[in-house]
Design an enzyme around this catalytic site. Structure first.
Site, mmCIF file in Angstrom:
data_model
loop_
_atom_site.group_PDB
_atom_site.id
_atom_site.type_symbol
_atom_site.label_atom_id
_atom_site.label_comp_id
_atom_site.label_asym_id
_atom_site.label_seq_id
_atom_site.Cartn_x
_atom_site.Cartn_y
_atom_site.Cartn_z
ATOM 1 N N SER A 31 60.449 112.334 111.849
ATOM 2 C CA SER A 31 60.776 110.873 111.522
ATOM 3 C C SER A 31 59.686 110.298 110.773
ATOM 4 C CB SER A 31 60.799 110.116 112.755
ATOM 5 O OG SER A 31 62.293 110.664 113.337
ATOM 6 N N HIS A 62 65.605 111.521 107.694
ATOM 7 C CA HIS A 62 65.808 112.985 107.674
ATOM 8 C C HIS A 62 66.691 113.483 106.641
ATOM 9 C CE1 HIS A 62 63.978 113.655 111.959
ATOM 10 N NE2 HIS A 62 64.144 112.379 111.850
ATOM 11 N N HIS A 84 68.785 116.515 116.019
ATOM 12 C CA HIS A 84 68.365 116.008 117.394
ATOM 13 C C HIS A 84 69.640 116.195 118.369
ATOM 14 C CE1 HIS A 84 66.019 113.655 114.671
ATOM 15 N NE2 HIS A 84 65.120 113.754 115.742
ATOM 16 N N TYR A 86 70.531 114.342 120.523
ATOM 17 C CA TYR A 86 71.406 113.165 120.663
ATOM 18 C C TYR A 86 72.356 112.919 119.554
ATOM 19 C CZ TYR A 86 67.764 110.969 117.714
ATOM 20 O OH TYR A 86 67.118 110.484 116.560
ATOM 21 N N GLU A 87 72.369 113.396 118.507
ATOM 22 C CA GLU A 87 73.115 113.280 117.460
ATOM 23 C C GLU A 87 74.521 114.192 117.726
ATOM 24 O OE1 GLU A 87 71.198 113.585 113.227
ATOM 25 O OE2 GLU A 87 69.730 114.527 114.265
ATOM 26 N N ALA A 114 57.498 112.172 115.455
ATOM 27 C CA ALA A 114 57.205 110.725 115.889
ATOM 28 C C ALA A 114 57.215 110.597 117.223
ATOM 29 C CB ALA A 114 58.092 109.572 115.023
ATOM 30 N N MET A 212 61.890 112.476 121.221
ATOM 31 C CA MET A 212 63.073 112.904 121.323
ATOM 32 C C MET A 212 63.345 114.100 120.610
ATOM 33 S SD MET A 212 65.323 109.377 120.900
ATOM 34 C CE MET A 212 64.534 107.709 121.413
ATOM 35 N N SER A 213 62.369 115.155 120.486
ATOM 36 C CA SER A 213 62.810 116.292 119.617
ATOM 37 C C SER A 213 61.773 117.373 120.204
ATOM 38 C CB SER A 213 62.612 116.106 118.050
ATOM 39 O OG SER A 213 61.410 115.784 117.822
ATOM 40 N N ASN A 236 54.257 103.991 118.031
ATOM 41 C CA ASN A 236 54.287 102.792 118.625
ATOM 42 C C ASN A 236 53.749 103.240 120.229
ATOM 43 O OD1 ASN A 236 56.860 104.412 118.915
ATOM 44 N ND2 ASN A 236 57.076 103.518 120.790
ATOM 45 N N HIS A 248 64.102 102.056 115.541
ATOM 46 C CA HIS A 248 63.759 103.329 114.603
ATOM 47 C C HIS A 248 63.188 102.929 113.543
ATOM 48 C CE1 HIS A 248 63.990 107.403 113.269
ATOM 49 N NE2 HIS A 248 64.757 107.108 112.322
HETATM 50 N N1 HPA Z 1 60.109 107.073 122.777
HETATM 51 C C1 HPA Z 1 60.863 108.345 122.745
HETATM 52 N N2 HPA Z 1 60.894 108.497 121.285
HETATM 53 C C2 HPA Z 1 60.172 108.121 120.322
HETATM 54 C C3 HPA Z 1 59.425 107.097 120.505
HETATM 55 C C4 HPA Z 1 59.466 106.556 121.893
HETATM 56 O O1 HPA Z 1 58.701 105.577 122.358
HETATM 57 N N3 HPA Z 1 58.616 106.822 119.175
HETATM 58 C C5 HPA Z 1 59.151 107.409 118.643
HETATM 59 N N4 HPA Z 1 60.024 108.358 118.933
#
Ligand code: HPA
Length: 273
Positions: A31, A62, A84, A86-87, A114, A212-213, A236, A248
């Protein structure tokens, strides 16, 4: 067991026409990190939509392109964006970069993503080299796509990520004067972010960052003989570690801030191959 070779045969045949054994490294851009190809010479771009059985990306940032690029005569295969769980994809679709890398005989795969920083010494904009993965959230699904046949093969993750490949990344970072943090990546299925309590839990369990990947891609590639390494871009503070609500968009904006050092580092890594 799902028959990858049959399902992806036409796709691999197309790529094999252009990709010979002069490509030693494949790279998955996570990401917000998709601008790397702008900093290298592009030899060929495939639109994912035109490739048979190649999944379609639904996540902002993406693009779903496959790019053959070159720096100083060193070629690489770049996946601009990923897929992903989750998609709504099947696990064998989310690991398509690993399957292509393995099927084309490319020996090294660099995964990037990310992630939210769990370790309190991490700040948005840090780059973290993954020293290990925690994939207990996805173990059942991963086992379904693995080809682990004998008890001997059950040790396949002792070198995931690959220590020698990680050393190459550490050297590259030193040469580029890019400060690299190190830590453990925890997989959360998503698409929801974690609760503050979940973050306190994963912290106690030894995670340094959450995302998440990556983990299924890393496990499958590694189990199939590809040497894997992973760089997380800390975009973050993980949930509860700062007063801000996560989105996101914030993740992609933060990734843009590290673009320059990320691209320099990855260019240097390509030069090793
Ligand atoms: N949590 C899960 N996935 C993420 C995060 C997060 O804080 N930041 C970027 N991808």
């Amino acid at each position: 067991m799902f028959d990858f070779d049959f399902y992806y045969k036409d796709l691999i045949d197309i790529l094999r026409k252009d990709i010979k054994d002069d490509i030693k490294l494949a790279i998955v851009l996570g990401s917000g990190l998709g601008k790397f190809p702008e900093t290298i010479n592009i030899i060929k771009t495939y639109d994912g939509d035109t490739l048979p059985n190649y999944p379609r990306s639904t996540v902002e940032g993406h693009s779903g392109k496959l790019i053959i690029g070159e720096i100083n005569g060193k070629k690489c295969l770049v996946f601009q964006g990923r897929f992903h769980f989750y998609e709504g994809y099947k696990l064998y679709e989310t690991i398509i970069p690993s399957i292509i890398t393995k099927s084309l005989g490319i020996p090294y795969l660099l995964l990037t993503n990310a992630a939210g920083g769990v370790n309190l010494s991490f700040e948005p904009g840090d780059l973290m080299l993954c020293t290990s993965f925690i994939g207990i959230n996805i173990k059942n699904e991963i086992d379904e796509v693995m080809r682990v046949a004998t008890p001997d093969e059950r040790n396949i993750f002792l070198k995931t990520p690959d220590p020698d490949f990680n050393d190459i990344i550490i050297w590259s970072a030193l040469e580029e004067k890019v400060h690299l943090k190190e830590g453990v990546y925890w997989y959360n299925k998503g698409p929801t972010y974690e609760t503050p309590a979940e973050i306190r839990m994963v912290d106690k369990f030894g995670a340094s960052a959450v995302g998440m990947s990556t983990v299924a891609e890393a496990y499958w590639a590694s189990a199939n003989g590809v040497k894997v390494s992973c760089i997380s871009c800390i975009t973050n503070y993980a949930a509860g570690l700062s007063p801000h609500k996560l989105s996101h968009e914030d993740v992609t904006i933060a990734a843009t801030l590290v673009e320059n050092k990320f691209n320099r580092l990855v260019r240097r890594i390509v030069d090793y191959f």
